[in-house]
Design an enzyme around this catalytic site. Structure first.
Site, short mmCIF file in Angstrom:
data_model
loop_
_atom_site.label_atom_id
_atom_site.label_comp_id
_atom_site.label_asym_id
_atom_site.label_seq_id
_atom_site.Cartn_x
_atom_site.Cartn_y
_atom_site.Cartn_z
N LYS A 19 0.83 -1.21 0.00
CA LYS A 19 0.00 0.00 0.00
C LYS A 19 0.86 1.26 0.00
CE LYS A 19 -2.88 0.56 3.55
NZ LYS A 19 -3.14 1.90 4.10
N SER A 20 1.88 1.30 0.86
CA SER A 20 2.72 2.49 0.95
C SER A 20 3.43 2.78 -0.36
CB SER A 20 3.76 2.31 2.07
OG SER A 20 3.15 2.21 3.33
N GLY A 91 -4.69 8.31 5.32
CA GLY A 91 -3.78 9.32 5.84
C GLY A 91 -2.61 9.57 4.91
N GLN A 165 5.35 9.97 6.71
CA GLN A 165 4.37 10.79 6.00
C GLN A 165 4.76 12.27 6.05
OE1 GLN A 165 0.45 9.86 7.48
NE2 GLN A 165 0.42 7.87 6.48
N ASP A 319 2.76 -0.58 12.09
CA ASP A 319 1.55 -1.19 11.53
C ASP A 319 1.36 -2.64 11.98
OD1 ASP A 319 0.78 1.08 10.21
OD2 ASP A 319 1.69 0.51 8.30
N LYS A 346 -4.00 6.65 14.83
CA LYS A 346 -4.24 5.91 13.59
C LYS A 346 -5.74 5.91 13.27
CE LYS A 346 0.04 4.72 12.69
NZ LYS A 346 0.70 5.09 11.41
#
Length: 431
Positions: A19-20, A91, A165, A319, A346
């Site tokens: 995903k990242s 996010g 992020q 995570d 989160k």
């Protein structure tokens, strides 16, 4: 979703694309000039939100047989959106896209669902405002109204907390700044943005001086190409822990991303006595990948102290802490996690979510401001809450496979946010 105790777990579960990395591949493709094909792009709801935002900014995006084709418009080629940019639950989308939009010549507004609108955004609005963008929020939270500036001011920015992020938002903004923009991090965080920028042909400076200094400059060409996203190690962690806790289990995860800023879960599992084997390793698109095999059984501890996870490893493991909490109930001496207060910001307050659900399952657990302490416990089936948090839903699905009786997870469909088809994939390997 209802689950019952499993006998074992065997097979080769198909994991979604990371995903990242998928987010970053799409976002940087959009500011390249020309067509980039992204194979194995994550089909998660979060990554779909990123694609929709890019479409709303005038970027041509097509989904073709499991691949995504993005026709980049260049760093200054984005168009003013007609309405709000909806980041859903993501996010990563809102924070990284804010960095790109800060350096545009138009105004835009980023928003999301109720969960995303409850999460802190000052951590990115502060440096982006320092760079010259004008950003207004609602008490430090989304919606974010961004009045862009081109060019932005280049800055030297020291991260107040370990956050990939924040780092990524500033680096992406730095591509449209008037010089060299530098981010200084005291503790290492995920470096997917730096790796992806380099894969697209840009130069990223790294210097170890009073922390790691990561620098980018404007004026560099962003070259399109063909890219393959590795399988998501975070998604694989649920199967790894499930296999570790079930006798006779044997699970193989293929083509998994093994970035050193993300692979701490593998080392932690090994240290906790899990039979983890790296079968083969390679590098794809500037990211290390490997095939991982996990077999059932937990080793015997060398003392009677609880296993501990804390300190600088936490950002690289953040995570995976929900599923490690489930593992903690099965460890002979339990598990203590500290220095993880970031979990409270989160998709849910994950410390509270973990503790509440474990207590409902009969676990002996103590909550701290920055973590928890779990004693070895035989879990019992219970009705649990997902709290709208995909990682809580998936972690307690594994807990349900270890518990006596039936476990029901309310709102388990939120797992689609990061792992579409998670429960079907899980059913395919449970025996």
């Amino acid at each position: 979703m209802r689950l019952r105790k499993a006998l074992t777990m065997k097979g080769v579960p198909r994991l979604p694309g990371d995903k990242s990395i998928s987010h970053r591949a799409a976002l940087i493709s959009a500011i390249a000039t020309g067509e980039t094909r992204i194979n194995n792009y994550s089909a998660s709801a979060d990554c779909t939100s990123t694609l929709q935002c890019l479409k709303d900014l005038g970027v041509p995006v097509e989904v073709d047989s499991g691949s995504v084709v993005v026709t980049g418009v260049g760093r200054s080629g984005l168009s003013r959106p007609e309405g709000l940019l909806d980041c859903g639950n993501s996010g990563t989308t809102i924070r990284l896209l804010a960095g790109i939009l800060a350096g545009q010549k138009f105004d835009s507004t980023l928003t999301g669902d109720s969960s995303l609108r409850s999460r802190p955004m000052e951590r990115i609005t502060a440096p982006l405002t320092e760079m010259g963008a004008s950003i207004t929020s609602t008490e430090g939270k989304a919606p974010l109204k961004i009045q862009g500036r081109d060019p932005l001011r280049a800055i030297d920015y020291r991260l107040p907390i370990a956050s990939a992020q924040i780092k990524s938002a500033v680096l992406l903004a730095g591509l449209n700044a008037d010089g060299v923009t530098t981010v200084v991090e005291k503790a290492p965080t995920r470096d997917h943005t730096e790796r992806m920028l380099e894969w697209f042909g840009m130069s990223v400076g790294r210097e170890e001086r009073d922390g790691m200094r990561i620098s980018v400059s404007n004026g560099q060409p962003v070259s399109p190409g063909l890219l393959k996203v590795p399988a998501d190690l975070s998604a694989g962690s649920f199967f790894m822990v499930g296999a570790a806790c079930l006798p006779g289990a044997d699970i193989t995860l293929e083509g998994v991303g093994m970035n050193t800023t993300r692979s701490a879960i593998v080392d932690v599992l090994k240290n906790l006595g899990v039979a983890v084997e790296i079968i083969e390793s390679s590098v794809e698109c500037n990211e290390p990948v490997a095939t991982i095999r996990v077999r059932g059984g937990l080793g015997n501890p060398s003392n009677d102290l609880p296993s501990q996870i804390n300190g600088t490893i936490i950002p690289n493991l953040i995570d995976e802490i929900p599923i490690l909490a489930v593992l903690g109930t099965q460890l002979p001496n339990g598990l203590e996690v500290r220095d993880a207060s970031e979990l409270r910001h989160k998709e849910s307050d994950r410390i509270s979510s973990i503790v509440r659900n474990l207590k409902l399952m009969g676990a002996d657990v103590t909550e701290y401001a920055d973590g928890f302490h779990i004693k070895p416990s035989q879990l019992i089936g219970a009705r649990l809450e997902s709290y709208g948090d995909h990682r809580i839903a998936m972690a307690f699905a594994i807990a349900g496979l270890l518990a006596d009786g039936e476990t029901e997870i309310a709102g388990a469909e939120c797992s689609e946010v990061s792992f579409p088809g998670f429960f079907q994939t899980l059913q395919g390997v449970v025996r």
